[in-house]
Structure formats: structure tokens, C-alpha cells
Motif scaffolding. Sequence first.
Motif, PDB file in Angstrom:
ATOM      1  N   ASN A 125       0.816  -1.134  -0.127  1.00  0.00           N
ATOM      2  CA  ASN A 125       0.065  -0.153  -0.129  1.00  0.00           C
ATOM      3  C   ASN A 125       1.017   1.310   0.005  1.00  0.00           C
ATOM      4  O   ASN A 125       1.307   1.769   1.086  1.00  0.00           O
ATOM      5  N   LEU A 126       0.998   1.847  -1.256  1.00  0.00           N
ATOM      6  CA  LEU A 126       1.881   3.130  -1.121  1.00  0.00           C
ATOM      7  C   LEU A 126       0.988   4.393  -1.152  1.00  0.00           C
ATOM      8  O   LEU A 126       1.159   5.393  -1.119  1.00  0.00           O
ATOM      9  N   GLY A 127      -0.236   4.055  -0.675  1.00  0.00           N
ATOM     10  CA  GLY A 127      -1.192   5.342  -0.536  1.00  0.00           C
ATOM     11  C   GLY A 127      -1.325   5.719   1.071  1.00  0.00           C
ATOM     12  O   GLY A 127      -2.054   6.489   1.353  1.00  0.00           O
ATOM     13  N   ILE A 128      -0.332   5.372   1.719  1.00  0.00           N
ATOM     14  CA  ILE A 128      -0.123   5.870   3.140  1.00  0.00           C
ATOM     15  C   ILE A 128      -0.353   7.387   3.258  1.00  0.00           C
ATOM     16  O   ILE A 128      -0.875   7.941   4.144  1.00  0.00           O
ATOM     17  N   GLU A 129       0.601   8.130   2.684  1.00  0.00           N
ATOM     18  CA  GLU A 129       0.695   9.600   2.600  1.00  0.00           C
ATOM     19  C   GLU A 129      -0.873   9.952   2.300  1.00  0.00           C
ATOM     20  O   GLU A 129      -1.231  10.873   3.128  1.00  0.00           O
ATOM     21  N   GLY A 130      -1.355   9.678   1.265  1.00  0.00           N
ATOM     22  CA  GLY A 130      -2.912  10.015   1.051  1.00  0.00           C
ATOM     23  C   GLY A 130      -3.751   9.722   2.349  1.00  0.00           C
ATOM     24  O   GLY A 130      -4.693  10.541   2.478  1.00  0.00           O
ATOM     25  N   LEU A 131      -3.629   8.493   2.753  1.00  0.00           N
ATOM     26  CA  LEU A 131      -4.515   7.771   3.720  1.00  0.00           C
ATOM     27  C   LEU A 131      -4.381   8.975   5.102  1.00  0.00           C
ATOM     28  O   LEU A 131      -5.282   9.137   5.688  1.00  0.00           O
ATOM     29  N   MET A 132      -3.168   9.097   5.185  1.00  0.00           N
ATOM     30  CA  MET A 132      -2.576  10.043   6.502  1.00  0.00           C
ATOM     31  C   MET A 132      -3.485  11.450   6.367  1.00  0.00           C
ATOM     32  O   MET A 132      -4.127  11.735   7.265  1.00  0.00           O
ATOM     33  N   LEU A 133      -3.574  12.194   5.096  1.00  0.00           N
ATOM     34  CA  LEU A 133      -4.083  13.375   4.969  1.00  0.00           C
ATOM     35  C   LEU A 133      -5.543  13.220   4.977  1.00  0.00           C
ATOM     36  O   LEU A 133      -6.280  14.202   5.753  1.00  0.00           O
ATOM     37  N   ILE A 134      -6.325  12.166   4.725  1.00  0.00           N
ATOM     38  CA  ILE A 134      -7.521  12.009   4.642  1.00  0.00           C
ATOM     39  C   ILE A 134      -7.983  11.623   6.014  1.00  0.00           C
ATOM     40  O   ILE A 134      -8.889  12.499   6.623  1.00  0.00           O
ATOM     41  N   GLY A 135      -7.193  10.832   6.775  1.00  0.00           N
ATOM     42  CA  GLY A 135      -7.402  10.863   8.232  1.00  0.00           C
ATOM     43  C   GLY A 135      -7.291  12.192   9.189  1.00  0.00           C
ATOM     44  O   GLY A 135      -8.061  12.480   9.902  1.00  0.00           O
TER      45      GLY A 135
END
Lengths: 357, 306
Positions: free
Chosen positions: B33-43
Motif C-alpha cells: 500500500n503506497l497510499g499511506i501518505e494520502g490515507l494520512m491526509l484523509i485521516g
Amino acid sequence: MRRFTLLALALLLVLPQFAAAAGAKEKVKAGFIYVGPVGDAGWTWAHDQGRKEMEKLPFVEPSTFIESVPEGAESERVITGLVRKGHNLVFTTSFGYMDATLDVAKRNKDVVFMHCSGYKSAENVGNYFGRMYEPRYLSGIVAGKMTKKNVIGYVAAFPIPEVIRGINAFTLGVRSVNPAAQVRVVWTQTWFDPGVERDAADSLLDVGADVLTMHQDAPATLQAAEARGAYVIGYNSDMRSFAPKSFLTAPVWNWGPLYTKIAQEVHDGTWKSESIWWGMQHDLVKLAPISDKVPAAVKQLVEEKTAAIKAGKLHPFSGPIKDQDGKVQVAAGSAPSDGDLLGMSYFVEGVQGTIPK
Amino acid sequence: MLEILLDATVRAGTPILFATLGAIINERAGIINLGIEGLMLIGALAGFAGTQASGSLLVGVLAAFGAALLAGSVHGFITVQLRGNQIVSGLALTMFGIGTTALFGRSMVGLTIEGFERIAIPGLSRLPVVGKPFFNQDLLIYFSFLLVVAIAFFFYRTRWGLALRTVGENPAAADTCGVPVTLTRFLAVTVGSGIVGIGGAYLSLATTPMWIENMTAGRGWIAVALVIFASWSSYRALAGAYLFGGITAMQLRFQAMGTTISAHILQMLPYFFTILVLAISTIRLQKGASQQPEGLGQPYDREDRK
């Protein structure tokens, strides 16, 4: 019929250019390149306020902005994109866009470019910046009067002349009213990382600073001060909502008047390439309203100094100025040239910290 | 001084810790999952918006978990159900996260909330040196301690944890044993993503209680790298996250104390340690001690079983 359509299409393509050439009064379609997001509440936000003010001019078409454009080679592609889409005035609002702006300008002589905070220019490229050191100096006076422990913390981004000049001006302001106070500097090596900025601010509070200020794009330093009951001076824009109890004042940008002037000149066809470095006199930089926590006498003093700066009677860097090692950098009775100011690379007496070389 | 340093370390390390833990759950099930940065922002945005709207930090944290879980389910659907390219889907998720949060966060800029406060644990917080850094923190930090232990327990002491690991190591074998591979992987991706979201919310609810675009400033990518450093173990994730947090905290404090060490050397430290850590993990990899799940990055299709 087909031939007619083609002819009409060709005319449609060519006519607007004729119109533009015929009338001296050009419509202005401006594009902006921002280094951060408009929602940063700081540097980019301030530029965007200026853009909106410029748009109020009747001949300015809705302008375009592109956020978070990386500095360097990538920006050249973005700037070219704006030109291709028919913008005739392009503002590039960060130091790192300088060379890319000049490169694109070379190939597009009919477009006016304005680059912020750099030193290069060309026939169709002007540059502009503000004498932020003037309100910085004033905010230093406030800090010098408000500190009790005589330790003031400065969260700083990168060791470049612009930031160093700000630290020095601030320190000179502090020491003009409180020669015993020291300004401690911590470099974050980032313009925008709220987490690191917060940590840097905390580290200054840990060593006893009771007034903080910063040269960063996010308001994290303000929150750190608010949480620990220290005073804080913001930067870029009036950030008092982030630290209602701690906020004293902030040196802020006010780009509106300059952007309006440039758009007007492009419209009138009177624009010429120049290096604009406006100060408080032109209202490009100013001090945000001072909080009521600051005694009236101090406010009075700042007002007097403001008037002196605006009238050209007070130069924050007028000598004698010694650097950290006690060496005289500006002789008594003189003031540094703009060139010296723009290349400043030493800390004045009273700053605690080192400039990485 | 050590106490202060440790305290700053824990606070700087926590958002990265949550993100790394979430990423580990993803990868243990075999999904990169390379979406971590995006997921953190969404969180971060959902957490802030949730708290802003309700006035409750708990609601904010749940919103962060839920929003990141929902966004992660897109990645799960693409990579697990559709067996799409995990790298591409993950990168797209990051870009999606940056873009949507910028768009929907615009009205949140400049608003403020009361962030998480420190709560001292009676007795323990009086301990010398470790008392303040570990037992006088906010609730999310205590939760992160529990999560580290709970994830280790789940992986190695529960049936479901075994099933999840098997799905990551050898999905065909898991399938043969009757483990629902698709469902397990999908759940790992979504729940893992939700935990990443809490890491983002830590930034917007505790570190700096506000919303600013792109406020994670690359921490998601550090988490992606830390997963390898941690060799997919939650305890080592804690060590790695604190190491990175600690180095930043240390160099800032050395500067603030006015040490005469060149600021350049201090600022080199994080990068120096990054190289050191990479070298050590590579040597360990070569010795065959790698914990990398065998099936990592490979879509599973029952029809393709060999």
C-alpha cells in the motif's frame, strides 16, 4: 460550405490576436505559480489574497493559480502551460522559480513575467519583493519589551539571506529596547512541515524562551506558544486565531497594491522591467494590529518607529552594527546598500545560533 | 534533558508509528500500500472536521478511522477483487488523498479546536526519566502502545492472525485450508488503512490542532520505508518510528541549547541514520532473516493455482 467553415475557424483563431495588437488597452489574463497550497494560512495564502484584490480591476479576466508547484525544473513545465493557455501576465512566487521563469520568458517575449524574491531579470521579466525587515524590526521591539526571561526563540526555515536578514532585523529591534535579551535560532530546513515546526518551537520553549517568533509557512509555532503560555509573534499573515491568548503581532505581506499596479501597467502598455523592493512606505509589508496584551506605551513607541521608517528617517540596519564575533559590519552613521542587504550572511550581535555554511 | 528529549521523541514518532502499523497490516496480508501518505491526509482532515463539527475528539478519531477505511477500501477493491496493480493503485490513492483533502479542506483552514491534552497516569508518571515521556501523554499515544501489543498478539496468538499471515505468505495454501483469501485481504487493507488514518489524525488533533493542506509533509513515505526497517513487526515499528522522531527532536534541541556543533552535522543526522538503517536491514535480508511475506505484491487468483 466546408471551406467556409474552415475560413471562419481560421478567422476565429487569428482575430483575437489582431484585436490585442490593435487596442493598446489589453485585457489582462494573469496566472500565478504558488510554492505551497493556498490553504497554508501563510505565504501562499497572502499571495492569493493579493491575486483576489487584483481581480477586482474591471479589465482583469478571472486569473488562474497553480498550487504546490515544486521549485526547479518541474516549474518550467507549469509556467509554459500557463503561457500556452493564453495568460499574458505570469507571477512566479518563490525564489526557486527564478531560472525557470527566465527560460520560459526567453521563448515568450509577448508575455510579462514577474518573479518574487529573486535577483535576475530580463526585458520581459521583472522581479519584486518587500522590505520585510522593516516590520520585523518593529516586531522585535514588541518582543524585547514583552520578554521577562530575556530569551526569545526564532524558528527559522533555511539559512538564506532573506531569513537571516529577518532574524537580524528582529534582533536589532529587540536590542534597541532591551540590550540584555538574546534571540535563539533553530533551523528546521523546511518551509512547510507543521510537525517539525511545532517540535522546533517546543525545543526553544524547553530552553526557556518566553517569546517566540518564526519564519515558516505554517502557524505551528503559534500553537506551541499558546499551549505553553508563552508570547508569540506570527509571520506572513495575521494568524491570531491560532493563538488567541499568546499572539502579540505579526509582520505581514500585503501584495494587493503591487499586483494591482502591475496589472494596471500591463493593461495600459506602460509596463517596463524593473526590480521592485517596496517597504512599509508602499504598504507592501506591515505590522498586524498589536494585541491589547502589549502596554499602551509600547504600542506608542512602535507607532513612532513606524512613522519614522515610513518617512525614511529610520533604517533598521543603520550602523554601528556588529556581528556575532564583535566585528563591525556596518559603520556608525551609515546604512548598508540594498546589495549588502540582499546578500546578508552574518548574524548580528545578540543572536544565538550558527549559520550553516 | 533526557526526559524532555524522550517526550519529544514519542510525540514526533506517534503519527509515523500509527501509519507504519497500518501499513504492516496491509503487507502482512500480501498487499503493498503506497497510499499511506494520502490515507494520512484523509485521516488528518476527517479527524479535524469530525472534531470541529461535533466538539468531541473521540468522534474525530472515529471519523479519521472511518474515512481512511473507506478510502482504503477502494485500494482493496482494485488490488484484491480486481487483482489490479498494487503499486499503481497505491500511488493513485496518495494523489487522490492529496487532491481531495485540499479541495474539501478549504473551509477548514484557519479554524481551531481544542486538541488532545496530556493525561498523567497516577504513579507511573512519577517514575524518573521514563515517567513523563511514556505515562504523561495523551490518549492517542496510550492507544498506540496498546495497538503495538495488540497487533503482535493478533498476528502470533490468534487464529485470525495466523490466517492473515498465511494469506500474505501463501494464499493458495490458505485457500486450500478454507481461509477466505479475498475477504481476509480486503479486511486487512481496509482496517490497516483506517489505522493509518489515525496517524494522520494525530497530526491534526494533537501535534498541531489545525488543518493545513499537505500537513503530513511526507511522513507517509517514511512509514512506507519503516515497514521494511521493522521487518513487518509491530515492536520494531515502534522502535523505528521513535528512532526517526528522536533524531529530529534531538537535532532541534541541540540547536536550541546553542551547542557549537555545526548545524550542518546536526541536520545530517536523520539522513545518516537512514543510510545506516538501510544498510543494516539489507545485511539482515542477505542473511536470509527477512520477514517479508512471500506473497507480497502478488494478486491471488484461485484459477491460477499451481
